[in-house]
Scaffold this motif. Structure first.
Motif, PDB file in Angstrom:
ATOM      1  N   ARG A 206      -2.941   9.992  22.608  1.00 12.94           N
ATOM      2  CA  ARG A 206      -1.709   9.097  22.331  1.00 12.94           C
ATOM      3  C   ARG A 206      -2.433   7.723  21.663  1.00 12.94           C
ATOM      4  O   ARG A 206      -1.923   7.342  20.770  1.00 12.94           O
ATOM      5  CB  ARG A 206      -0.990   8.758  23.467  1.00 12.94           C
TER       6      ARG A 206
ATOM      7  N   TRP B 201     -12.954   5.895   7.474  1.00  9.16           N
ATOM      8  CA  TRP B 201     -12.685   4.716   8.356  1.00  9.16           C
ATOM      9  C   TRP B 201     -11.530   5.111   9.388  1.00  9.16           C
ATOM     10  O   TRP B 201     -11.654   4.803  10.607  1.00  9.16           O
ATOM     11  CB  TRP B 201     -12.549   3.613   7.293  1.00  9.16           C
TER      12      TRP B 201
ATOM     13  N   TRP C 123     -10.540   7.579   4.110  1.00  4.40           N
ATOM     14  CA  TRP C 123     -10.188   8.170   5.350  1.00  4.40           C
ATOM     15  C   TRP C 123     -11.230   8.238   6.444  1.00  4.40           C
ATOM     16  O   TRP C 123     -10.801   8.428   7.665  1.00  4.40           O
ATOM     17  CB  TRP C 123      -9.809   9.704   4.983  1.00  4.40           C
TER      18      TRP C 123
ATOM     19  N   LEU D 206       5.164  -1.008  15.457  1.00  4.48           N
ATOM     20  CA  LEU D 206       3.809  -0.461  15.943  1.00  4.48           C
ATOM     21  C   LEU D 206       2.654  -1.454  16.331  1.00  4.48           C
ATOM     22  O   LEU D 206       2.310  -1.783  17.357  1.00  4.48           O
ATOM     23  CB  LEU D 206       3.198   0.810  15.522  1.00  4.48           C
ATOM     24  N   TRP D 207       2.343  -2.215  15.082  1.00  8.57           N
ATOM     25  CA  TRP D 207       1.521  -3.272  15.317  1.00  8.57           C
ATOM     26  C   TRP D 207       1.686  -4.391  16.413  1.00  8.57           C
ATOM     27  O   TRP D 207       1.106  -4.886  17.117  1.00  8.57           O
ATOM     28  CB  TRP D 207       1.093  -3.913  13.807  1.00  8.57           C
TER      29      TRP D 207
ATOM     30  N   ILE E 148      -1.709   6.295  17.893  1.00  5.48           N
ATOM     31  CA  ILE E 148      -1.472   4.893  17.721  1.00  5.48           C
ATOM     32  C   ILE E 148      -2.456   4.200  16.738  1.00  5.48           C
ATOM     33  O   ILE E 148      -2.319   3.545  15.834  1.00  5.48           O
ATOM     34  CB  ILE E 148      -1.337   4.065  19.293  1.00  5.48           C
TER      35      ILE E 148
ATOM     36  N   ILE F  95       0.791  -1.045  -0.181  1.00 10.57           N
ATOM     37  CA  ILE F  95      -0.150   0.102  -0.149  1.00 10.57           C
ATOM     38  C   ILE F  95       0.748   1.288  -0.106  1.00 10.57           C
ATOM     39  O   ILE F  95       0.695   2.254  -0.612  1.00 10.57           O
ATOM     40  CB  ILE F  95      -0.875  -0.065   1.160  1.00 10.57           C
TER      41      ILE F  95
ATOM     42  N   PHE G 124      -3.417   3.415   9.200  1.00  8.51           N
ATOM     43  CA  PHE G 124      -3.370   4.291   7.984  1.00  8.51           C
ATOM     44  C   PHE G 124      -3.009   3.357   6.901  1.00  8.51           C
ATOM     45  O   PHE G 124      -3.949   3.582   5.782  1.00  8.51           O
ATOM     46  CB  PHE G 124      -1.993   4.908   8.282  1.00  8.51           C
ATOM     47  N   PRO G 125      -2.332   2.457   6.746  1.00  6.58           N
ATOM     48  CA  PRO G 125      -2.023   1.732   5.470  1.00  6.58           C
ATOM     49  C   PRO G 125      -3.330   0.785   5.158  1.00  6.58           C
ATOM     50  O   PRO G 125      -3.980   0.746   4.323  1.00  6.58           O
ATOM     51  CB  PRO G 125      -0.716   0.885   5.556  1.00  6.58           C
ATOM     52  N   VAL G 126      -3.596  -0.169   6.257  1.00  7.10           N
ATOM     53  CA  VAL G 126      -4.448  -1.077   5.665  1.00  7.10           C
ATOM     54  C   VAL G 126      -5.906  -0.901   5.803  1.00  7.10           C
ATOM     55  O   VAL G 126      -6.698  -1.425   4.975  1.00  7.10           O
ATOM     56  CB  VAL G 126      -4.178  -2.360   6.728  1.00  7.10           C
ATOM     57  N   VAL G 127      -6.334  -0.078   6.511  1.00  9.10           N
ATOM     58  CA  VAL G 127      -7.848   0.572   6.607  1.00  9.10           C
ATOM     59  C   VAL G 127      -7.987   1.593   5.785  1.00  9.10           C
ATOM     60  O   VAL G 127      -8.919   1.674   5.102  1.00  9.10           O
ATOM     61  CB  VAL G 127      -8.165   0.841   8.153  1.00  9.10           C
TER      62      VAL G 127
ATOM     63  N   MET H 211     -10.347  -6.142   5.183  1.00  9.05           N
ATOM     64  CA  MET H 211     -10.137  -4.474   5.009  1.00  9.05           C
ATOM     65  C   MET H 211      -9.649  -4.565   3.226  1.00  9.05           C
ATOM     66  O   MET H 211      -9.971  -3.454   2.744  1.00  9.05           O
ATOM     67  CB  MET H 211      -8.945  -4.129   5.523  1.00  9.05           C
ATOM     68  N   GLN H 212      -8.885  -5.802   2.800  1.00  6.71           N
ATOM     69  CA  GLN H 212      -8.429  -5.570   1.526  1.00  6.71           C
ATOM     70  C   GLN H 212      -8.943  -6.459   0.556  1.00  6.71           C
ATOM     71  O   GLN H 212      -8.563  -6.633  -0.546  1.00  6.71           O
ATOM     72  CB  GLN H 212      -6.829  -5.698   1.693  1.00  6.71           C
TER      73      GLN H 212
ATOM     74  N   GLY I  66      -1.772   5.287  13.367  1.00  8.55           N
ATOM     75  CA  GLY I  66      -0.577   4.425  12.760  1.00  8.55           C
ATOM     76  C   GLY I  66      -1.058   3.142  12.235  1.00  8.55           C
ATOM     77  O   GLY I  66      -0.383   2.562  11.472  1.00  8.55           O
ATOM     78  N   LEU I  67      -1.826   2.510  13.214  1.00 11.93           N
ATOM     79  CA  LEU I  67      -2.296   1.121  12.938  1.00 11.93           C
ATOM     80  C   LEU I  67      -3.132   1.197  11.677  1.00 11.93           C
ATOM     81  O   LEU I  67      -3.046   0.161  10.691  1.00 11.93           O
ATOM     82  CB  LEU I  67      -3.036   0.424  13.927  1.00 11.93           C
TER      83      LEU I  67
ATOM     84  N   LEU J 140       5.615   0.785  10.789  1.00 12.33           N
ATOM     85  CA  LEU J 140       4.254   0.651  11.206  1.00 12.33           C
ATOM     86  C   LEU J 140       4.030  -1.069  11.773  1.00 12.33           C
ATOM     87  O   LEU J 140       3.369  -1.161  12.381  1.00 12.33           O
ATOM     88  CB  LEU J 140       3.417   0.685  10.123  1.00 12.33           C
TER      89      LEU J 140
END
Lengths: 305, 438
Positions: B9, B42, B40, A83-84, B13, A52, B19-22, A122-123, B16-17, A80
């Motif tokens: 915070r 979501w 966005w 973080l996960w 977080i 992505i 941002f890409p996948v959702v 999601m994807q 960050g979690l 990222l």
């Protein structure tokens, strides 16, 4: 001979990816004695994050320079995914440290199911093909029937793996964090008494493990060019096999095991049967655990009462 | 103000979690190229959820440590009555469904909600012997289910053996495989054992997929003979079940028959388990679950004890497999993947390892719940036409497993009556029991 050489190259490439994932298993096992079943899915998640980010770079920001975009997605996916995994450890495993022995494993299985289905929802269910990168191929020998080739991707994978392993080795051996990690691995209670923040060290272990899995994810994406939400399971089990084969808890063992599993898998596919290549990996897992549970480089696990 | 920072915070977080996948969904466009479709909103929703969730958590008064509850002296009589009432409902279920929904509407209720759930109840009870009683985590249980299903499928299509002969054979074969696979691995400690059983389960699936000359590979085995009512086929002809009993032919007879068949098989599993628990072998299982080292010190042959649990669990898996094959009339390797094992394990874990009634309730909740998700079509009007609620089934199951381990590690039914007691049998709360190595 040409086939052998070609499979050797392919096997080392694949083995590098498995080795990177295996480190995550082996470090977590070493420090809290838990089989982190969700690690394969963290790897898959990182490949999706990388995909992505790459698409975002190309389509939203118009960055097409291959080396630059590769570096950006590598760093982005590492951060990222770290973080996960940090949050996964916080929410799913931290409370279970004093629980009965199988509790963290069951929680990790739940997390694994959650992650693969989360990405699925999601994807979407399809295979996602990444735009090709580093497509050039070097011809090493042009034999009578068979050309042995070495692709830019394969060079990239081995170089990136080797250099990141060096950085990682430095962190574990030379920095205060690595020292704390090794101390917790030997005796977490004693380390805590001596002022090591055990919780923070374990979190750091999960973040580093995830970052290395993310490197593997980015490399996997560049190598195969396609990723699916169900892709975490089999590479995850194979990497776990690598960790067990090398001796779980031992970091050089994980790398060695990864290379061995990669080589065994490619040679098995080339000389015996590609259909049964997963059977080869799974059988090695069973045989190692039954007959040689401490692996090649591991310490024997003595249960004290 | 102090509560705001942690909430901010948490929101960061979440961003960050998410941002890409959702926030960015990859989709194929007309030219077969992947494009990103931003979502966005979501991501903002996830951030808001984290922000207000954290805020709400912070606003809650700090939880006082609960005083250790006294031994729950709840009389076992009440659970007994619940079980009896439940059993009566289950026994009458097909007739209730026929009465309320009519012959055409009842099919769904008996088949999807009855037979489907009971298969999982039986599988989970079978696995419960291994996981719940003996404390061995088996991640490849579906392999024995597959052995039973393929045993019936092959024996009936190749040799024309009837279902009633195949059913015990399937169980015996599965138990045999259980012993065969279990023997080398049962010396291993808990988590290694789990991984090896997972490997065996996958190996069996891959062999079923690739050994095409016998199993017909991915395409599976179709047109497996249907079960007969002790020799009477469920057909419209003069020799059929309906004609023999002077009933009007209806396909629902077969479904009702299957329902009672699986109910009988499930109850058999339960009965055998409950009885075995009172025998020395059952006590040995439970002792093994609590502390393996102590068992060894007391002279139990732990390998033999584990092997019996493993083989017995496998046998019931084999019965369920034969039933699955006769119900579907079709088997293929894709029915026996790891997700199936994980679902059965989730049922056992959520129900409370070792608790028969808890496991049955969890099966109803998970399998019935996922059937109910199919009915939630109205959600499409909220989330758009692409929304498919059934996709969320396994996601919720995974989350439930994590949550259960964290908050109620002994499952929905936490208390357990001791199998053996001196004087009055009192239920034991979870806090009184500390599990050993498992």
């Amino acid at each position: 001979m040409e086939l052998f050489l070609q499979q050797l190259i392919n096997g080392v490439t694949l083995g590098s990816i498995y080795g990177l994932i295996a480190i995550g298993y082996t470090m977590v096992f070493g420090i809290i004695g838990m089989v982190n079943f969700a690690h394969g899915d963290v790897f898959m998640l990182s490949a999706f994050i990388a995909l992505i980010l790459l698409l975002a770079l190309q389509q939203m920001l118009g960055v097409f320079a291959p080396v630059l975009s590769f570096l950006i997605i590598l760093v982005g996916a590492m951060a990222l995914t770290g973080l996960w995994n940090y949050m996964i450890e916080r929410l799913a495993y931290r409370r279970l440290r004093g629980s009965f022995r199988l509790a963290p494993l069951i929680s990790a299985i739940g997390m694994s199911i959650f992650l693969s289905n989360f990405v699925y929802v999601m994807q979407g269910p399809r295979n996602k093909a990444a735009p090709p990168m580093f497509d050039k191929v070097i011809k090493l020998t042009s034999g009578s029937s068979y050309d042995v080739t070495l692709s830019y991707k394969q060079i990239l994978i081995v170089v990136v793996t080797a250099s990141l392993l060096a950085v990682f080795w430095f962190i574990v051996q030379k920095t205060p964090l690595g020292r704390a990690q090794r101390a917790c691995e030997q005796d977490a209670k004693m380390a805590a008494l001596l002022g090591v923040d055990v919780d923070r060290t374990i979190s750091a272990t999960f973040v580093i493990g995830a970052a290395l899995a993310a490197v593997a994810g980015v490399l996997y994406l560049t190598y195969y060019g396609v990723v699916n939400s169900q892709d975490g399971f089999v590479p995850g089990v194979k990497a776990f096999t690598a960790a067990v084969l090398g001796g779980i808890g031992s970091i050089p063992g994980a790398v060695l095991g990864g290379l061995l599993i990669g080589l065994i898998e490619t040679f098995w596919s080339a000389y015996f049967s590609a259909d049964y290549k997963d059977v080869a990996a799974f059988s090695i897992l069973a045989i190692t655990l039954i007959f040689m549970p401490s692996g090649l480089l591991g310490r024997p696990d003595v249960e004290k009462v | 103000m102090n509560a705001l920072w942690p909430a901010l915070r948490a929101a960061l977080i979440a961003a960050g979690l998410a941002f890409p996948v959702v926030a960015l969904r990859t989709d194929l466009n007309m030219d077969n190229q992947l494009v990103l479709e931003p979502r966005w909103s979501w991501m903002l929703a996830a951030m808001a959820l984290a922000f207000f969730g954290k805020l709400a958590l912070g606003a809650l008064p700090a939880r006082k440590p609960k005083a250790a509850p006294a031994q729950t002296a709840e009389p076992p009589a009440r659970t007994k009555w619940i079980a009896r009432a439940g059993l009566a409902l289950i026994a009458l279920w097909p007739f209730l469904a026929l009465f309320f929904a009519g012959p055409s509407g009842a099919l769904k209720w008996i088949d999807n909600y009855g037979v489907q759930i009971l298969i999982y109840v039986m599988l989970a009870w079978g696995l419960n012997i291994v996981v719940g009683l003996a404390g061995l985590l088996d991640l490849g249980y579906v392999a024995f289910y597959a052995v039973g299903a393929y045993a019936y499928a092959l024996l009936s299509t190749q040799y024309g053996v009837s279902f009633w002969i195949c059913l015990p054979l399937a169980g015996i074969l599965a138990a045999f495989w259980g012993v065969l696979l279990g023997f080398p691995v049962l010396r291993l400690r808990g988590d290694y054992l789990a991984i090896v059983t997972l490997a065996f389960g996958e190996i069996i699936r891959i062999v079923l997929t690739n050994f095409s000359s016998l199993t017909n590979g991915d395409a599976g085995i179709a047109s497996i003979p249907r079960a007969t009512f002790f020799g009477l086929p469920f057909t419209a002809g003069p020799n059929g079940f309906a004609a023999f009993f002077g009933l009007k032919f209806s396909p629902i007879h077969r479904i009702v028959f299957l329902y009672y068949l699986i109910l009988a098989l499930a109850l058999l599993t339960n009965f055998v388990t409950l009885r075995l628990r009172r025998l020395p072998i059952g006590r040995a299982w439970e002792a093994l679950r609590e502390d393996e080292i102590a068992c060894r010190a007391l002279g139990l042959d732990t390998t033999k004890v584990k092997l019996t649990a493993f083989a017995l669990g496998a046998m019931f898996g084999g019965f369920a497999g034969a039933f699955f094959a006769v119900r579907q009339g079709f088997v293929s390797p894709s029915s026996f993947n790891f997700m199936e094992s994980a679902t059965i394990l989730a049922i056992v874990v959520l129900g409370g390892r070792g608790s028969q009634i808890g496991v049955a309730l969890a099966a109803v909740a998970i399998i019935g719940g996922s059937e109910i998700l199919r009915e939630f079509d109205f959600l499409k009007t909220i989330f758009g036409p692409d929304f498919d609620p059934t996709q969320y089934r396994m996601l919720l199951v995974g989350l439930a497993m994590v949550a259960m381990m964290n908050w109620r590690p002994r499952g929905l039914v936490e208390t357990r009556a001791p199998t053996v007691s001196f004087g009055q049998a009192r239920q034991i709360g979870a806090d009184m029991v500390k599990e050993g190595h498992g």
